[in-house]
Design a protein around this motif. Structure first.
Motif, PDB file in Angstrom:
ATOM      1  N   ASP A 106       0.826  -1.215   0.000  1.00  0.00           N
ATOM      2  CA  ASP A 106       0.000   0.000   0.000  1.00  0.00           C
ATOM      3  C   ASP A 106       0.858   1.262   0.000  1.00  0.00           C
ATOM      4  O   ASP A 106       0.473   2.282  -0.575  1.00  0.00           O
ATOM      5  CB  ASP A 106      -0.907   0.049   1.236  1.00  0.00           C
TER       6      ASP A 106
ATOM      7  N   ASP B   7      -8.901   0.605  -5.403  1.00  0.00           N
ATOM      8  CA  ASP B   7      -8.720   1.342  -4.156  1.00  0.00           C
ATOM      9  C   ASP B   7      -7.604   2.369  -4.236  1.00  0.00           C
ATOM     10  O   ASP B   7      -7.468   3.223  -3.381  1.00  0.00           O
ATOM     11  CB  ASP B   7      -8.479   0.374  -2.998  1.00  0.00           C
ATOM     12  N   TRP B   8      -6.779   2.277  -5.246  1.00  0.00           N
ATOM     13  CA  TRP B   8      -5.698   3.255  -5.444  1.00  0.00           C
ATOM     14  C   TRP B   8      -5.995   4.115  -6.681  1.00  0.00           C
ATOM     15  O   TRP B   8      -5.106   4.771  -7.199  1.00  0.00           O
ATOM     16  CB  TRP B   8      -4.362   2.525  -5.602  1.00  0.00           C
TER      17      TRP B   8
ATOM     18  N   TYR C 261      -3.588   4.597   0.966  1.00  0.00           N
ATOM     19  CA  TYR C 261      -4.821   3.916   0.575  1.00  0.00           C
ATOM     20  C   TYR C 261      -4.643   2.418   0.724  1.00  0.00           C
ATOM     21  O   TYR C 261      -3.540   1.889   0.592  1.00  0.00           O
ATOM     22  CB  TYR C 261      -5.176   4.252  -0.871  1.00  0.00           C
TER      23      TYR C 261
ATOM     24  N   LYS D 155      -7.049  -1.569   0.546  1.00  0.00           N
ATOM     25  CA  LYS D 155      -8.294  -2.216   0.150  1.00  0.00           C
ATOM     26  C   LYS D 155      -9.355  -1.964   1.223  1.00  0.00           C
ATOM     27  O   LYS D 155      -9.088  -2.154   2.409  1.00  0.00           O
ATOM     28  CB  LYS D 155      -8.046  -3.711   0.024  1.00  0.00           C
ATOM     29  N   GLY D 156     -10.522  -1.532   0.798  1.00  0.00           N
ATOM     30  CA  GLY D 156     -11.587  -1.320   1.760  1.00  0.00           C
ATOM     31  C   GLY D 156     -12.190  -2.647   2.169  1.00  0.00           C
ATOM     32  O   GLY D 156     -12.203  -3.590   1.396  1.00  0.00           O
TER      33      GLY D 156
ATOM     34  N   ARG E 169     -19.562   3.717   2.323  1.00  0.00           N
ATOM     35  CA  ARG E 169     -18.404   4.344   1.693  1.00  0.00           C
ATOM     36  C   ARG E 169     -17.652   5.039   2.824  1.00  0.00           C
ATOM     37  O   ARG E 169     -18.147   6.000   3.397  1.00  0.00           O
ATOM     38  CB  ARG E 169     -18.854   5.370   0.659  1.00  0.00           C
TER      39      ARG E 169
ATOM     40  N   ILE F  87     -10.528   5.973   3.830  1.00  0.00           N
ATOM     41  CA  ILE F  87      -9.503   5.075   4.359  1.00  0.00           C
ATOM     42  C   ILE F  87      -8.672   5.859   5.370  1.00  0.00           C
ATOM     43  O   ILE F  87      -7.971   6.788   5.007  1.00  0.00           O
ATOM     44  CB  ILE F  87      -8.608   4.551   3.217  1.00  0.00           C
TER      45      ILE F  87
END
Lengths: 370, 399
Positions: free
Chosen positions: A39, A73-74, A271, A273-274, B277, B280
């Motif tokens: 990340d 995610d990035w 950032y 991974k959610g 949502r 992060i």
């Protein structure tokens, strides 16, 4: 648009990480409650505006694939360019898909490199906990008109595998030394910005001469032939994670506010991974001091100086001190852990006592039920 | 493209009873339960139920709502064949643009959107309830009953029944009577504001209702009663899980506090994830001298003080010596040194200055209530904010 392409080496598993890299490479090692080491590399690219990134993988990459998905995610999931996953597709010879060294890995993706639409490439290690201002590093590369720029760490936290540059005029170097204890020169973070055409010629030279190493072979050859290397100094936190002790100490560093804010500055977010999870619940009995804790945990026990990943459950009466507990572990009632690194999905039974030391933490492999 | 069932989610309401909290953003995106926003519940329910076309009707203060929903990706609704669609009021050829004048009118104005999907059934949802529900089970029952409309119902205590739309069910099992907020309720079956209509029928009634100048263009007040009086078959769908309406400050606070009892609604259940949502953020940090008890914390928080019986969204900072008790802190709040926040809802990015006292425990007086601070408000150092007050930026509005 930034004229820079990212290539991340994600095929390496440092053997000294023992159990932690049985199921993954160093790149996908979980770090600081919710991140993976890669990340930091990916976020540095995204924050610098790099649009195209290739990730070189070799084996044991299931966990990495799962983490990267398409790169969304990035913001690297793009119609044109974006994230490219590069398994060993280009090796035709007897290496059986294994890279012996960095240059053979680059040779394996030579056709990919030849097609890159940018003129510069950043070669990035993925076992670094560092928040690099890649935009600034690239600016220095361009303004100093360098062919190769080495990113060096000012503050060495167990960083580098030993290559250092002796700084000459105008922050350039024509001398590389091996100084594993930081005796002289500036420690290389082993992150290089290099002109695409030069990289290709070095790949071809290495191939023709049976050379496989980036520093010992390619860079040495470049310097011998009169090349110079621009030096960019990174001043913030930097840790290379090559062993269990590196991992443990870098993790614990994050409990120090000043170090944590160097790794997670507000203007360059990291950032990852959610994962949809609930917030963390603290029960009435919970007692938590000096800890970093991710979402999705359920805490009824006592924690001190711990790094806790998502979805961990700490049951009543359990005591954790100086521990790193990865995703979805369950710590049973009245268990007592000290200096333990637990991989994902472990179960510690009620009443269990495990005591390691900070010099030799106990590592519990993924999925283990004790 | 053909879909058996699509959802229309009514998210345009102002939520005027929440005043300060909704003066810049629509009610459905009020932060809830630490990690969530209210609209996450119906959106996740849709995705989990396999309803993969969701039209989100927006009207009031849609900026944050639009950017929150975006392409629907957090809920797996970013699809090539379906997905989440934001449906604002619009201008049509030759006519002046028109606001949605009621819930039924909002759907009426989007008949073209619905017909794009050639649905047999349309699920109508509202964006202000907290619950987990499998709409596919409701649809199964709707089909088995060959119903024209199914209405999800919940048993409520009879003394509360006058706050809801109340249904009476005849011997045959379908709804015989529907009264919106009856003074003297004759049944304890309350409408949850969740409807499945057979589209052909609904279309007919929407058009008729639109042409009736005396109509309020509302589902509860007009569409349902006229379907009933015309003898259409309306079936109840009985639901018995957790469901809360969060339309008032007190009920919003209550429902947040319910999240401290994970037995009421299980959000840890991986088979029915409620997705959101969320930015992060690094893990939350609990300092050396912090005390956290019976509370919910979210990523990005930095806690040095005392937090008890409270729900904290992401990136909340609680300084040393500050205390947060029985309160809801929305994302980005800062509670400075020595401040005390009790029985309060603090809006996003609000700052409570050092030594300020916001709210107090129930004292038996009629004027008591939950204290609320508007998003981005700043309570100056040392200020005392009385219980039940509602802070709009720097103006204090007494209840």
């Amino acid at each position: 648009m930034i004229d820079l392409h990212g290539i991340i080496y994600a095929y390496h598993s440092d053997p000294a990480l023992n159990e932690l890299v049985v199921h993954r490479t160093s790149a996908s090692l979980p770090f600081c409650s919710r991140y993976r080491l890669i990340d930091f590399a990916l976020s540095a690219m995204t924050n610098a505006g790099v649009r195209d990134v290739g990730v070189i993988m070799q084996n044991n990459y299931q966990s990495l694939l799962d983490h990267l998905e398409g790169g969304k995610d990035w913001d690297l999931s793009r119609g044109s360019g974006g994230l490219s996953l590069l398994p060993p597709y280009g090796l035709h010879d007897s290496s059986f898909g294994r890279y012996n060294g960095c240059m053979s890995a680059l040779y394996a993706i030579r056709s990919y490199i030849a097609d890159i639409r940018q003129d510069n490439i950043v070669l990035y290690r993925s076992d670094l906990a560092v928040n690099l201002d890649l935009k600034e590093a690239f600016r220095s590369h361009v303004s100093s008109d360098s062919v190769i720029t080495a990113v060096c760490a000012e503050k060495v936290n167990n960083c580098t595998s030993g290559f250092c540059f002796l700084s000459g005029e105008n922050s350039r170097s024509n001398q590389m030394v091996f100084a594993p204890y930081g005796q002289e020169g500036l420690s290389s973070m082993e992150v290089y910005i290099i002109r695409k055409s030069v990289l290709i010629s070095l790949i071809d030279w290495c191939r023709a001469n049976g050379k496989i190493h980036f520093h010992r072979d390619a860079l040495a050859h470049y310097l011998e032939n009169g090349g110079t290397i621009g030096l960019y100094r990174h001043t913030g936190y930097c840790a290379q994670i090559a062993s269990i002790t590196d991992y443990y100490s870098a993790s614990m560093d994050m409990l120090t506010q000043s170090l944590k804010s160097e790794l997670f500055p507000k203007n360059r977010p990291v950032y990852t991974k959610g994962r949809s999870s609930v917030s963390t619940y603290y029960a009435k009995e919970a007692r938590v001091r000096n800890c970093l804790i991710a979402d999705g945990c359920y805490i009824e026990g006592k924690l001190e100086n711990c790094i806790v990943f998502r979805g961990v459950r700490v049951k009543q009466g359990a005591t954790l001190k100086n521990c790193i507990i990865m995703q979805d572990a369950i710590i049973g009632e009245n268990a007592s852990l000290e200096c333990v690194i637990s991989d994902k999905e472990t179960v510690f039974s009620a009443g269990l006592v495990l005591t390691g030391s900070s010099k030799l933490p106990i590592t519990v492999p993924k999925g283990k039920i004790i | 493209m053909k879909k058996e069932c699509i959802a229309m989610l009514l998210a345009g309401g102002q939520g005027s009873r929440l005043h300060a909290l909704t003066d810049k953003a629509a009610k459905p995106i009020i932060p809830f339960g630490g990690k969530y926003r209210i609209i996450d519940f119906p959106l996740s329910n849709c995705a989990n139920s396999g309803v993969d076309v969701v039209g989100v009707l927006t009207q009031y203060q849609p900026l944050h709502l639009n950017s929150y929903i975006g392409n629907g990706q957090p809920w797996d609704l970013d699809l090539q064949r379906g997905g989440a669609y934001i449906l604002p009021p619009y201008q049509s050829a030759g006519a002046k643009g028109e606001w949605f004048s009621g819930t039924a009118n909002a759907i009426y104005q989007n008949i073209d959107f619905i017909e794009m999907w050639e649905p047999e059934y349309v699920l109508v949802l509202s964006g202000d309830h907290i619950y987990k529900m499998d709409y596919s089970d409701m649809l199964r029952q709707h089909k088995a009953n060959k119903a024209d409309c199914s209405i999800a119902v919940l048993r409520v205590p009879l003394e509360d029944a006058s706050r809801f739309g109340i249904m009476e069910v005849g011997e045959e099992g379908y709804i015989s009577k529907f009264v919106e907020k009856p003074k003297v309720p004759e049944s304890d079956l309350a409408s949850m504001g969740i409807y499945i209509f057979t589209w052909a029928k609904l279309r007919e009634y929407l058009i008729a209702d639109e042409n009736d100048p005396s109509s309020d263009k509302d589902f509860g007040k007009n569409i349902i009663p006229s379907m009933l009086s015309a003898g259409e078959k309306l079936w109840p769908y009985r639901f018995s899980g957790y469901w809360r309406d969060v339309g008032t400050v007190q009920s919003l606070w209550d429902a947040n506090m319910d999240m401290l009892s994970p037995t009421l609604i299980n959000l840890y259940d991986r088979s029915w994830p409620i997705r959101s949502r969320s930015p992060i953020k690094p893990p939350h940090y609990v300092g050396e001298n912090a005390l956290i008890e019976n509370s919910i914390l979210t990523e990005g928080c930095d806690l040095r003080g005392r937090v008890q019986n409270s729900v904290l969204g992401n990136s909340v900072t609680v300084f040393e010596g500050a205390a947060v008790l029985n309160s809801v802190l929305m994302p980005g709040c800062v509670i400075e040194m020595g401040a005390v926040v009790q029985y309060a809802i603090i809006g996003e990015n609000a700052r409570v200055g050092s030594g300020a006292v916001v709210g107090s425990p129930p004292n038996g007086e009629d004027s008591w209530g939950i204290t609320t601070c508007r998003p981005d408000s700043h309570i100056p150092d040392g200020t005392i904010v009385s219980p039940g007050a509602m802070i709009y930026s720097n103006r204090e509005v007494k209840k």
